[in-house]
Structure formats: structure tokens, C-alpha cells
Design an enzyme around this catalytic site. Sequence first.
Site, PDB file in Angstrom:
ATOM      1  N   ASP A 180       0.807  -1.219   0.000  1.00  0.00           N
ATOM      2  CA  ASP A 180       0.000   0.000   0.000  1.00  0.00           C
ATOM      3  C   ASP A 180       0.842   1.272   0.000  1.00  0.00           C
ATOM      4  OD1 ASP A 180       0.986   0.099   2.564  1.00  0.00           O
ATOM      5  OD2 ASP A 180      -0.942  -0.098   3.576  1.00  0.00           O
ATOM      6  N   GLY A 186       9.289  -3.421  11.170  1.00  0.00           N
ATOM      7  CA  GLY A 186       9.799  -4.483  12.021  1.00  0.00           C
ATOM      8  C   GLY A 186       9.177  -4.421  13.398  1.00  0.00           C
ATOM      9  N   ASP A 208       0.948  -4.974  11.538  1.00  0.00           N
ATOM     10  CA  ASP A 208       2.337  -5.391  11.346  1.00  0.00           C
ATOM     11  C   ASP A 208       2.555  -6.774  11.955  1.00  0.00           C
ATOM     12  OD1 ASP A 208       5.041  -5.694  11.087  1.00  0.00           O
ATOM     13  OD2 ASP A 208       5.594  -3.877  12.178  1.00  0.00           O
ATOM     14  N   GLU A 404      -7.604   1.304  15.106  1.00  0.00           N
ATOM     15  CA  GLU A 404      -7.526   1.392  13.642  1.00  0.00           C
ATOM     16  C   GLU A 404      -8.910   1.479  13.013  1.00  0.00           C
ATOM     17  OE1 GLU A 404      -4.781   2.082  12.332  1.00  0.00           O
ATOM     18  OE2 GLU A 404      -3.629   1.665  14.144  1.00  0.00           O
TER      19      GLU A 404
END
Length: 662
Positions: A180, A186, A208, A404
Site C-alpha cells: 500500500d 519491524g 504489522d 484502527e
Amino acid sequence: MEARVAWGALAGPLRVLCVLCCLLGRAIAAPSPIIKFPGDVAPKTDKELAVQYLNTFYGCPKESCNLFVLKDTLKKMQKFFGLPQTGDLDQNTIETMRKPRCGNPDVANYNFFPRKPKWDKNQITYRIIGYTPDLDPETVDDAFARALKVWSDVTPLRFSRIHDGEADIMINFGRWEHGDGYPFDGKDGLLAHAFAPGTGVGGDSHFDDDELWTLGEGQVVRVKYGNADGEYCKFPFLFNGREYSSCTDTGRSDGFLWCSTTYNFEKDGKYGFCPHEALFTMGGNADGQPCKFPFRFQGTSYNSCTTEGRTDGYRWCGTTEDYDRDKKYGFCPETAMSTVGGNSEGAPCVFPFTFLGNKYESCTSAGRNDGKVWCATTTNYDDDRKWGFCPDQGYSLFLVAAHEFGHAMGLEHSQDPGALMAPIYTYTKNFRLSHDDIKGIQELYGPSPDADTDTGTGPTPTLGPVTPEICKQDIVFDGIAQIRGEIFFFKDRFIWRTVTPRDKPTGPLLVATFWPELPEKIDAVYEAPQEEKAVFFAGNEYWVYSASTLERGYPKPLTSLGLPPDVQQVDAAFNWSKNKKTYIFAGDKFWRYNEVKKKMDPGFPKLIADSWNAIPDNLDAVVDLQGGGHSYFFKGAYYLKLENQSLKSVKFGSIKSDWLGC
């Protein structure tokens, strides 16, 4: 003799697995030099971190983010987080930048929030495209469903899941660059991001998968088979007189890892097997069949899960002996020994392992300067250089997803630290949507038609907790303490901090940001300066922290300090620099605790009225500013200043004007 002052007018396992080893932190090897681990991301310098942070979240262009632009943008960032607006990279600013957070900007970005978008319908669909191996699919499904319910409970929005086609909200896990244009970074750092409502990527939410996804309190392990199929491991659990904080193969000869699903296995006998590829696989096309070892892939034989043939780093296996012929496969579930990050793609720890010629029987921080604990995933790190970080508490998938999905509904980041939509991740055990969150989402969509419309004086589900403002409200603090040289003021789940009285404290900030695992409201707090440990009281228990790490075995009951069983709550506590003893106040009595001997002094309790003349019962807080020669007694809106040597009262004043800079 205690001070008499005038107050004035006033109102047995065979081996220990990774998680347990991490907690114990014991290693056989001597201190080792700091090395560069393959696949590790080198920590950025403060300046590098600031430039990237301000570019990502505050729109400071990398090419022109010079000293002057940087200083101006830093002030915007400091203002957003309620920090002193100095424009300097001070310690508090750097600490804030290094906290795990959402990947969405704090200053509106067109790609994320063009023109304050919202959905033009109330029926919203979502689809879960991929799963994390950290949690079983049922737990992931439940976390996402609960996270969406956070918003449907207070709005007319209704969410339904689809399993095929294009949904309004497409949910997936990914690593680094995942398609995206907004790569992850990480382990830690950026946890997730989401796009505002709209077509295409609008509403999509990405997580993630280099993070350890849990429910916020360590690995969540759902067992298979045994006599508790589908239940969750209970950590720690008791087996043969010993506590286990991870799955174990103790007591078995087949090597399978198991756990108890109640605390006392000896009493209840409830158990199940922990996830393992020999028991089942996830996803793929083999309907959960276990791995078949060895299996053949592209002419090579494999005796364990592998990432070969994949670009996403997920471990998989064949479920028949010949994948090339049968094309049957599944993804390997994470076990309670699985690593996070590193270069082993989640492979489990192997103990013992050799590192720089020394043998290690548990996770270690040897070779690192950041204190993170790790392990090798083969028997010899020196030869194979394969490693990963040992699991920690992880991040609550439910809380991060709820945040989110707020973005996916059109909400931007909030400057209210008590809001779900604040950008920095803070684990909250008993989560409630804040007043700020509810106000924001209802401005877009209105209230839920199911909400109670009663206009009485009682609380309603849609009000939510409000973040206090210390100068606009009359706040009675739960506790006040000097910790590591800073003065902290505690009220419910919030704190304010300052170095000097009279200066307006920074805040509010969430208590859980500094001291995870504490309850939302404390009764008292003090620092034991000899050991630099913070001690918190809540109800009939107390917690001890070294920096932000809860000491092993806490919380403990007040009785373990030597307080009697009828003391169910502490009002105040402080360590007096005059004699290095700790005083604990409850009701009309106080006790004196010897920090060196770790026990109460004889002859206590005593009545406050008999030893501290005119000081009232039921204090709110007591503080001795170490090195200042004075102690301060707080109750309600006022305080008394006591001169330690002469034991004289030297000032009676207002907390607001003298301590809060109001």
C-alpha cells in the site's frame, strides 16, 4: 520520636521453555561484547529518529527538515502530546517518539483523511484476508468483532462479515512493504495503520505481523485435545509443586508441549496440548492436517517447517510426504517457544545454545546493549547465526484494532491521552471508550438508536470517562510521589509529571504508559530510594516496579508487608529521608517499615493523632522531596510543609497554586 506538627484549619521440570526463561533471565555465560545480529534493525540516533518521526507524522519534508524547520515542527509535536514546547530533543520528547504507536499521521494527511470523510451508509462490511500465526483464528475473529462492536455500541453503524469479494473494510497482516506504499518497520515502532472511508483502499486496516499479537498480557495459547480442548492455558499453573509460566513437556515422553487450563493441575487435572505443527496446521489447503516430516518440495527433503518458496516469511510445511506431487500444505502454528523478529521467521528457541563459545540454557540479553532478551533457534548461534527475540507481553490485537477501526470510520488522532484514538499504544485491562472518542464518532454518525434516552441524572453508557484538567477542576489526587527525580501526581488512570513544584506539570498522561499492569486507580505510592523502586498500593495489594518493569511475583497482599488482615486499603505512604524508614498510613493509624530488614518495626501501629499532632486521619498523600529537607502532607485541596530536622510546620498552602502552577 515521630514528628508533632500543627496542621491548621483544614478539611521440577526437565527443561524450562522460552517464556519462563525470559522471566528468570538467568544465563550461564559471562558478560559478552556487543555484536551486530544479522537481520536486526540498528536503533536510530535521536536526530535520525526525530527527522523520520516528524516527516511521517507531522509532514516535515526529509530533504528540507533542517535545524530551523525541525525545531518548529518539534514544537507542534510537543504541543500535540502535552509536552513543554521547547523545540529541543529533550529526554521526554525522545521517549515519546520511541513508544509503539499507530502508523497514521497526527497531522491530517490527504492519503489517510482527505476532506474529513465518512461512510455514507450504516451497514458496513468487513473481510479478514489473512491471519497472524501468533493467535488461533477464532481468537483473531473475536478480537476484530469486539473491536468493531466498540463503535457500533455508540453509533448507528452495523458491521457484518463477508468471506469473499470486496468488503468496505479489508483486514490483513503484513510485514515491511506490504503493497500500500506505507511500509511497516519491524518489531515495535509502527503497529498498524488504516485508511479513511472511501473506495479502493478506503477503510482497509493493516497490522504489522512482525509484532507479537496477544490480548495484551502475554501469549494467548488455545489448547488442542487433552480433556480441555479449545480452552486457554492458564499461566502460571501448578504441576508437581512447581509453577510453570509457559507450555512444558515435563511429565511426557513424547516431547509434546502441554499446559494446564486451571491454576492447579494437581487439583483439577485439566490440560491440553499447545499448538504445534505435529498436531495441526493453519490455513493452506489441508484442512488443518498436521505436518508430515520429512516432506519433499522442489526436489529437496525438509524435516521441519520452512519459509522456502514464499516471499512473506511465513513458515509452512507439506501435509503429505510429497508436496510436489500432492500440493497439500498448511502454515505452522506458533508455539509457546516461538521467537519474534530476528532472522528465524518465528522458529522456536533451542536450548541449550552456544553463543560466542558459551552455553546458554535460557533467553539472554548477552551481546546486546538495549536489554532485549533473545535466543538462538539452532544449537549453535556461532555457526548458524539464527536467532529471534523471546516473547514479551505483546500488543493487544483488540485494542489496536479498535483504534484502527476508528480511523476506518473517519476519526483522526486525538490529543486526549485517555482516548482510544490517541496515537500511542497503551494497554488498558478494563477498556472503556472515552468521552472524547464518543463525541468524535457521534459527530460523524450520531448516537446509537439503541442508546438509553433517559434524561435522568444517572450515568449512561454513551458518556464515557472524561480526561481531567487539573487547573479547571478541583482534583483530589490518589497519590503523589517523587520517582527518579520527578514529581508524579496520580488521579484515576492519569498522571502529571514535573521536576520542580510550581511549574505546571506535563500531562495528563496514562499511568499504564509508565507502569503497565497497575489497576486504573491507586490508593498510595512512594519510591524506596535505596533501591530506586516504585511501590504502589491499590486495595489490599501492592506492586513493586524497577523502572517500568513489574518485579516478579507481584502484586502481593498487604499482609506480606506485615500489615494486619483487617487493613484492606492504604491511604498514603512515603520514605522519610530523616531516618530512611517508610511510613504507611491507613485511617487513623500508621506503621513504620524497615526497607533494609524488609519488615515492620516493632511497636506499631500507632495513632496518627498521638504522633503527628493535628494531622488529620485519612490522608491523600505524603511526599519527602529527597534532598530538600522537607516533607509534605496532602489532604483535599491543601498541603502542609514540614521541616524534617526541627519537625516544625513551616507552611500551609494550596496544592493548585503551589504545586500545579495554576
